[in-house]
Design an enzyme around this catalytic site. Structure first.
Site, PDB file in Angstrom:
ATOM      1  N   TYR A  73     -14.395  10.828  -2.280  1.00 21.67           N
ATOM      2  CA  TYR A  73     -13.290  10.331  -3.094  1.00 21.67           C
ATOM      3  C   TYR A  73     -13.159  11.077  -4.426  1.00 21.67           C
ATOM      4  O   TYR A  73     -12.097  11.031  -5.066  1.00 21.67           O
ATOM      5  CB  TYR A  73     -13.429   8.825  -3.351  1.00 21.67           C
ATOM      6  CG  TYR A  73     -12.920   7.974  -2.216  1.00 21.67           C
ATOM      7  CD1 TYR A  73     -11.547   7.892  -1.956  1.00 21.67           C
ATOM      8  CD2 TYR A  73     -13.778   7.242  -1.403  1.00 21.67           C
ATOM      9  CE1 TYR A  73     -11.061   7.105  -0.923  1.00 21.67           C
ATOM     10  CE2 TYR A  73     -13.298   6.461  -0.363  1.00 21.67           C
ATOM     11  CZ  TYR A  73     -11.946   6.390  -0.127  1.00 21.67           C
ATOM     12  OH  TYR A  73     -11.475   5.619   0.895  1.00 21.67           O
TER      13      TYR A  73
ATOM     14  N   ARG B 260       0.846  -1.198   0.000  1.00 18.47           N
ATOM     15  CA  ARG B 260       0.000   0.000   0.000  1.00 18.47           C
ATOM     16  C   ARG B 260       0.885   1.253   0.000  1.00 18.47           C
ATOM     17  O   ARG B 260       0.619   2.225  -0.686  1.00 18.47           O
ATOM     18  CB  ARG B 260      -0.930   0.011   1.228  1.00 18.47           C
ATOM     19  CG  ARG B 260      -1.791   1.270   1.295  1.00 18.47           C
ATOM     20  CD  ARG B 260      -2.748   1.282   2.478  1.00 18.47           C
ATOM     21  NE  ARG B 260      -3.581   2.488   2.446  1.00 18.47           N
ATOM     22  CZ  ARG B 260      -4.574   2.736   3.293  1.00 18.47           C
ATOM     23  NH1 ARG B 260      -4.880   1.876   4.244  1.00 18.47           N
ATOM     24  NH2 ARG B 260      -5.285   3.852   3.200  1.00 18.47           N
TER      25      ARG B 260
ATOM     26  N   ASP C  42     -17.695   0.525   2.483  1.00 21.99           N
ATOM     27  CA  ASP C  42     -18.336   1.213   3.613  1.00 21.99           C
ATOM     28  C   ASP C  42     -18.372   2.732   3.452  1.00 21.99           C
ATOM     29  O   ASP C  42     -18.869   3.432   4.321  1.00 21.99           O
ATOM     30  CB  ASP C  42     -17.636   0.841   4.925  1.00 21.99           C
ATOM     31  CG  ASP C  42     -16.222   1.380   4.969  1.00 21.99           C
ATOM     32  OD1 ASP C  42     -15.674   1.740   3.917  1.00 21.99           O
ATOM     33  OD2 ASP C  42     -15.649   1.442   6.080  1.00 21.99           O
TER      34      ASP C  42
ATOM     35  N   ASN D  86     -10.431  -4.341  -1.455  1.00 19.44           N
ATOM     36  CA  ASN D  86     -10.170  -3.226  -2.346  1.00 19.44           C
ATOM     37  C   ASN D  86      -9.187  -3.631  -3.441  1.00 19.44           C
ATOM     38  O   ASN D  86      -8.505  -4.638  -3.287  1.00 19.44           O
ATOM     39  CB  ASN D  86      -9.581  -2.061  -1.530  1.00 19.44           C
ATOM     40  CG  ASN D  86     -10.652  -1.064  -1.140  1.00 19.44           C
ATOM     41  OD1 ASN D  86     -11.618  -0.858  -1.873  1.00 19.44           O
ATOM     42  ND2 ASN D  86     -10.472  -0.434   0.005  1.00 19.44           N
TER      43      ASN D  86
ATOM     44  N   HIS E 294     -16.348   4.450  -5.068  1.00 21.90           N
ATOM     45  CA  HIS E 294     -15.447   5.583  -4.801  1.00 21.90           C
ATOM     46  C   HIS E 294     -15.546   6.646  -5.898  1.00 21.90           C
ATOM     47  O   HIS E 294     -14.575   7.363  -6.171  1.00 21.90           O
ATOM     48  CB  HIS E 294     -13.991   5.117  -4.626  1.00 21.90           C
ATOM     49  CG  HIS E 294     -13.778   4.353  -3.346  1.00 21.90           C
ATOM     50  ND1 HIS E 294     -12.534   3.970  -2.901  1.00 21.90           N
ATOM     51  CD2 HIS E 294     -14.644   3.911  -2.397  1.00 21.90           C
ATOM     52  CE1 HIS E 294     -12.638   3.323  -1.754  1.00 21.90           C
ATOM     53  NE2 HIS E 294     -13.917   3.264  -1.429  1.00 21.90           N
TER      54      HIS E 294
HETATM   55  C1  G6P Z   1     -12.819   3.581   3.598  1.00 13.53           C
HETATM   56  C2  G6P Z   1     -13.001   3.026   2.237  1.00 13.53           C
HETATM   57  C3  G6P Z   1     -12.202   1.782   2.055  1.00 13.53           C
HETATM   58  C4  G6P Z   1     -10.770   2.011   2.429  1.00 13.53           C
HETATM   59  C5  G6P Z   1     -10.673   2.571   3.795  1.00 13.53           C
HETATM   60  C6  G6P Z   1      -9.248   2.938   4.086  1.00 13.53           C
HETATM   61  O1  G6P Z   1     -13.391   2.764   4.546  1.00 13.53           O
HETATM   62  O2  G6P Z   1     -14.327   2.741   1.899  1.00 13.53           O
HETATM   63  O3  G6P Z   1     -12.305   1.413   0.721  1.00 13.53           O
HETATM   64  O4  G6P Z   1     -10.065   0.802   2.403  1.00 13.53           O
HETATM   65  O5  G6P Z   1     -11.442   3.714   3.893  1.00 13.53           O
HETATM   66  O6  G6P Z   1      -9.165   3.295   5.386  1.00 13.53           O
HETATM   67  P1  G6P Z   1      -7.768   3.429   6.108  1.00 13.53           P
HETATM   68  O7  G6P Z   1      -8.170   3.843   7.466  1.00 13.53           O
HETATM   69  O8  G6P Z   1      -7.088   2.104   6.010  1.00 13.53           O
HETATM   70  O9  G6P Z   1      -7.039   4.493   5.355  1.00 13.53           O
HETATM   71 MN    MN Z   2     -14.275   1.547  -0.067  1.00 10.60          MN
END
Ligand code: G6P
Ligand code: MN
Length: 439
Positions: A264, A91, A169, A146, A198
């Site tokens: 997004y 990531r 979510d 994802n 998104h």
């Molecule tokens: C939201 C999005 C997800 C994403 C996440 C990342 O929940 O819907 O697609 O993976 O944010 O969150 P983070 O806290 O890991 O940056």
């Molecule tokens: Mn998402």
């Protein structure tokens, strides 16, 4: 009672999801919870935390932790999937490589999302095949993995008949915030929404039949998609970077006077400003590794040592939503949720087979999308360009095509020139050697 397997059992989200399951046992009775992960060590470390969450609520649920697919899926009725191929180390690359070229660095939007898609599609298909081999024939995979838009398209192309429901979510998190802004429980909202994952817009926000979207927009114009003090959001979204993300939709609102954009969209519509305010050496992956990850692993260690589990994981809309969706699938509740589904005319002027994000009634046989009608030319054009980028990426994965990958990168609105697309793609090929199919 059901047998539920969680694929990606070693995720830091697992304790929160299991807690959400435990408070809903009357609605969604469970005989067994099985954690499955290919990273055995990581899963073993976190499993005691999960077991403690279960035992606080139930003595009878059988708990299994395994890296063996047959043990994980035999006879299972539901599989919650949340794989992260390459983990946070990759990531970080998804975010930092584009930033080195002055381009948005995000795990699902822009080149980062495309790279993550190239890593995830084939492992997701492998998972589906294992589930189909071992699980109950009517089992459902509810998939949080994802980049959801691309994964959904990959699954549609490669395993069109699989019982997979792809969810995210973010829309429901937006609804939680909208509810907090309006002083209404999110379950009382009925929304219309159209787009890709998104990449979409709320077009109506009904409370008891009245459209409150104009009121929400007035609030958002001032405070962003947060309550005034931001305190009523989910802990998952309380980190400074998330607060920034929710607030940043203010500048893009004027372009969509009738709707409420998904936050997004900021990455596609004002990429320069996003990059300018981003430290290229400290991205969200670092924040998560140093925050959420560290905290949970420290808690797991402390629990092993002292027998006391510190408060270290998030329980919120993320877990609640997947349980809601599973209940609706399990008992044919036909609840209306925002999910990622094959279009089938729901958005009249997008391709029939596009994977879109719209409201759908969740039945025992899967989602039935609700018709959102035709969308304006401006939105349709943005959507078509993004869809093409995602579909070309899927074809690049299936065919091992460098040319199609380059087209996918070039068509992405976050990428300013063809030269940027090529330079980023070439760096990413190097970084993803262990993960991507040969292009
Ligand atoms: C939201 C999005 C997800 C994403 C996440 C990342 O929940 O819907 O697609 O993976 O944010 O969150 P983070 O806290 O890991 O940056
Ligand atoms: Mn998402």
């Amino acid at each position: 009672p059901f047998i539920l397997s969680i694929a990606g059992g070693g995720s830091t989200y697992t304790p929160g999801i299991v807690k959400s399951l435990m408070v809903r046992l009357e609605d969604f009775p469970l005989a067994e919870i099985r954690l499955y992960d290919i990273d055995e060590a990581r899963q073993r470390t976190l499993a005691p935390v999960v077991e403690k969450v279960i035992r606080d609520h139930s003595d009878t649920i059988k708990f299994i932790v395994t890296s063996d697919a047959e043990t994980a899926f035999s006879g299972a009725h539901f599989i919650f999937a949340q794989m992260r191929v390459g983990q946070y180390k990759m990531r970080e690359q998804d975010e930092k490589i584009p930033l080195r070229h002055g381009v948005v660095g995000q795990e699902t939007c822009g080149p980062g999302g495309l790279a993550y898609g190239l890593r995830t599609i084939l492992p997701m298909v492998e998972l589906i095949d294992l589930v189909e081999q071992y699980a109950d024939k009517k089992a459902w995979i509810v998939n949080y993995s994802n980049p959801a838009a691309i994964v959904a398209e990959g699954v549609r192309r490669l395993r069109p008949n699989a019982r997979v429901l792809n969810i995210c979510d973010m829309p429901v998190a937006a609804m939680r915030n909208i509810g907090a802004i309006l002083g209404v429980d999110r379950h009382k909202l009925q929304v219309d929404y159209f787009g890709l994952n998104h990449f979409g817009w709320f077009t109506r926000i009904l409370v008891d039949g009245e459209d409150r979207l104009p009121e929400v927009r007035r609030h958002v114009a001032q405070f962003g998609l947060l309550t005034e003090d931001a305190s009523k959001t989910d802990p998952q979204h309380a980190d400074p970077s998330w607060v920034k993300t929710w607030r940043n939709i203010k500048p893009i609102m004027d372009h969509f006077p009738d709707y409420l954009p998904n936050p997004y969209l900021q990455y596609y519509l004002m990429p320069n400003q996003i990059v300018e305010h981003q430290d290229p050496h400290l991205t969200r992956a670092n924040e998560v590794m140093n925050g959420r990850e560290k905290k949970l692993f420290a808690a797991a260690e402390e629990y092993q040592r002292t027998g006391i589990l510190p408060d270290a994981f998030h329980v919120g809309v993320h877990g609640a939503f997947i349980v809601d969706v599973a209940c609706s699938l399990a008992f044919d509740l036909r609840q209306r949720h925002l999910v990622i589904v094959e279009n089938k005319g729901a958005i009249a002027n997008l391709p029939y087979d596009a994977m879109v994000e719209v409201p759908a009634y969740i039945t025992a046989n899967g989602p039935e999308p609700v018709r959102m009608g035709a969308v304006p030319l401006f939105h349709q054009t943005l959507l078509m360009q993004q869809l093409a980028s995602e579909q070309l990426l899927v074809e690049a994965t299936i065919e091992g095509s460098y040319e199609k990958a380059l087209q996918a990168f070039t068509l992405n609105r976050t990428v300013p020139t063809m030269q940027h697309a090529k330079a980023i793609l070439d760096d990413m090929i190097e970084a993803n050697r262990d993960y991507w199919p040969q292009l």
